[in-house]
Motif scaffolding. Sequence first.
Motif, PDB file in Angstrom:
ATOM      1  N   ILE A 135     -27.260  73.744  -2.216  1.00  0.00           N
ATOM      2  CA  ILE A 135     -28.382  72.839  -1.737  1.00  0.00           C
ATOM      3  C   ILE A 135     -28.095  71.126  -1.816  1.00  0.00           C
ATOM      4  CG2 ILE A 135     -30.832  71.878  -1.920  1.00  0.00           C
ATOM      5  CD1 ILE A 135     -31.682  74.477  -2.540  1.00  0.00           C
ATOM      6  N   VAL A 136     -28.143  70.478  -0.686  1.00  0.00           N
ATOM      7  CA  VAL A 136     -27.797  69.111  -0.548  1.00  0.00           C
ATOM      8  C   VAL A 136     -29.235  68.541   0.062  1.00  0.00           C
ATOM      9  CG1 VAL A 136     -26.517  67.329   0.609  1.00  0.00           C
ATOM     10  CG2 VAL A 136     -25.502  69.540   0.165  1.00  0.00           C
ATOM     11  N   THR A 175     -27.430  74.585   2.410  1.00  0.00           N
ATOM     12  CA  THR A 175     -28.580  73.994   3.102  1.00  0.00           C
ATOM     13  C   THR A 175     -28.943  72.574   2.863  1.00  0.00           C
ATOM     14  OG1 THR A 175     -29.532  76.566   2.786  1.00  0.00           O
ATOM     15  CG2 THR A 175     -30.960  74.555   3.238  1.00  0.00           C
ATOM     16  N   TRP A 176     -29.409  71.913   3.692  1.00  0.00           N
ATOM     17  CA  TRP A 176     -29.655  70.391   3.611  1.00  0.00           C
ATOM     18  C   TRP A 176     -31.189  70.436   3.742  1.00  0.00           C
ATOM     19  CZ3 TRP A 176     -25.141  71.814   5.846  1.00  0.00           C
ATOM     20  CH2 TRP A 176     -23.821  70.951   5.419  1.00  0.00           C
ATOM     21  N   ILE A 177     -31.740  69.804   2.766  1.00  0.00           N
ATOM     22  CA  ILE A 177     -33.320  69.648   2.952  1.00  0.00           C
ATOM     23  C   ILE A 177     -33.696  68.316   2.766  1.00  0.00           C
ATOM     24  CG2 ILE A 177     -35.421  70.224   1.726  1.00  0.00           C
ATOM     25  CD1 ILE A 177     -34.209  72.681   0.336  1.00  0.00           C
ATOM     26  N   ASN A 178     -34.472  67.681   4.175  1.00  0.00           N
ATOM     27  CA  ASN A 178     -34.502  66.339   3.966  1.00  0.00           C
ATOM     28  C   ASN A 178     -35.913  66.058   3.242  1.00  0.00           C
ATOM     29  OD1 ASN A 178     -35.155  63.676   4.353  1.00  0.00           O
ATOM     30  ND2 ASN A 178     -35.881  64.234   6.649  1.00  0.00           N
ATOM     31  N   LYS A 179     -35.976  65.321   2.228  1.00  0.00           N
ATOM     32  CA  LYS A 179     -36.925  65.001   1.252  1.00  0.00           C
ATOM     33  C   LYS A 179     -37.523  63.507   1.681  1.00  0.00           C
ATOM     34  CE  LYS A 179     -37.385  66.613  -2.964  1.00  0.00           C
ATOM     35  NZ  LYS A 179     -37.292  66.900  -4.188  1.00  0.00           N
ATOM     36  N   ASP A 180     -36.918  62.813   2.658  1.00  0.00           N
ATOM     37  CA  ASP A 180     -37.277  61.610   3.008  1.00  0.00           C
ATOM     38  C   ASP A 180     -38.371  61.686   3.901  1.00  0.00           C
ATOM     39  OD1 ASP A 180     -35.695  59.816   1.225  1.00  0.00           O
ATOM     40  OD2 ASP A 180     -34.341  59.434   2.640  1.00  0.00           O
ATOM     41  N   PHE A 181     -39.175  60.780   4.188  1.00  0.00           N
ATOM     42  CA  PHE A 181     -40.192  60.625   5.195  1.00  0.00           C
ATOM     43  C   PHE A 181     -39.683  60.287   6.385  1.00  0.00           C
ATOM     44  CE2 PHE A 181     -41.489  57.010   2.736  1.00  0.00           C
ATOM     45  CZ  PHE A 181     -41.445  55.805   3.595  1.00  0.00           C
TER      46      PHE A 181
END
Lengths: 123, 179
Positions: free
Chosen positions: A44-45, A66-72
């Motif tokens: 996970i990135v 898997t890339w997960i965007n945590k920024d808004f």
Amino acid sequence: MISIIKRIVKTGTVALVCAAVLGLSVKLYAGDSTESPAMLAEHIVYIENMEFSPSQLQVKVGDSITWINKDFVPHTATALDKSWDSKNLSKGDEYTLVVTADIPTDYYCFYHTNMVASIEIME
Amino acid sequence: MFTSLTKRLASVLVVLGLSVGGAANAQSPEDLNDLEIAHVAYVADNIDIQYAHLALALSENPNIHEFARTMIRDHEAVNEQALGLLAKLGVEAKDNFLSQKLIADSKGIIDKLTALRGAEFDKAYADNELGYHKAVNGLVEGVFIPNIQNAEVKALFEAGLKIFKAHEKHAQMMVDTLP
């Protein structure tokens, strides 16, 4: 990442035990080689605070990332030559790529071109 | 009655950890309270969105277009977060001298940009984006964040600063690579 690998191992162990109880024959995440089945990892990135984390990732062919965007704010994970591209990732969105031997390993965020990172494919 | 209501509102805001006192008719950024700082940020976001729309309309450079689209996308996202937080806290941002100054200054800049075309416009837009982000980032980092009282508002500004610093770097790269 370690916790994810541990989770896979744990899940796989449970599956093996269940299969053994049921008398089934199974292969756990076996790769192309059946003689020496290798554990395939799910990496996970996180995209957070305008950075890819980790920014350098060691993987093996067959692993998934898997890339997960945590920024808004939206981001992308895009190969420099654009041969693979998550397209727009809003907050909470994910994109998974299965590693093949020939994929370009340097990538960036198409929207924020200073956000760069890379994958290292290990033997 | 009005005074009583005002006092009650002020006490609620203090409980929320929002600074509302400040100096009456503050004339310095250091004197702005949380609600005024939120207003400045909202106005600053909208100004940059306006510049970006101008760039999309007047520039023919694909890199300028991509940057402008990112400014619209990101600043709209920041404003959405800010409005959501203010709604959650049950408060409204408050107009102030600095918001008004930013709006007045932006009108002059838009007039200048509107008169330019081609490479001249691209250079002026890129230079302005770099200068604008440098100025706003300096204000956010040096004055606003240290002075904000509410923890959630402060956290939003800290997250916003990381985004705007990335914009500043992007603008610097744009300035450096334009012909």
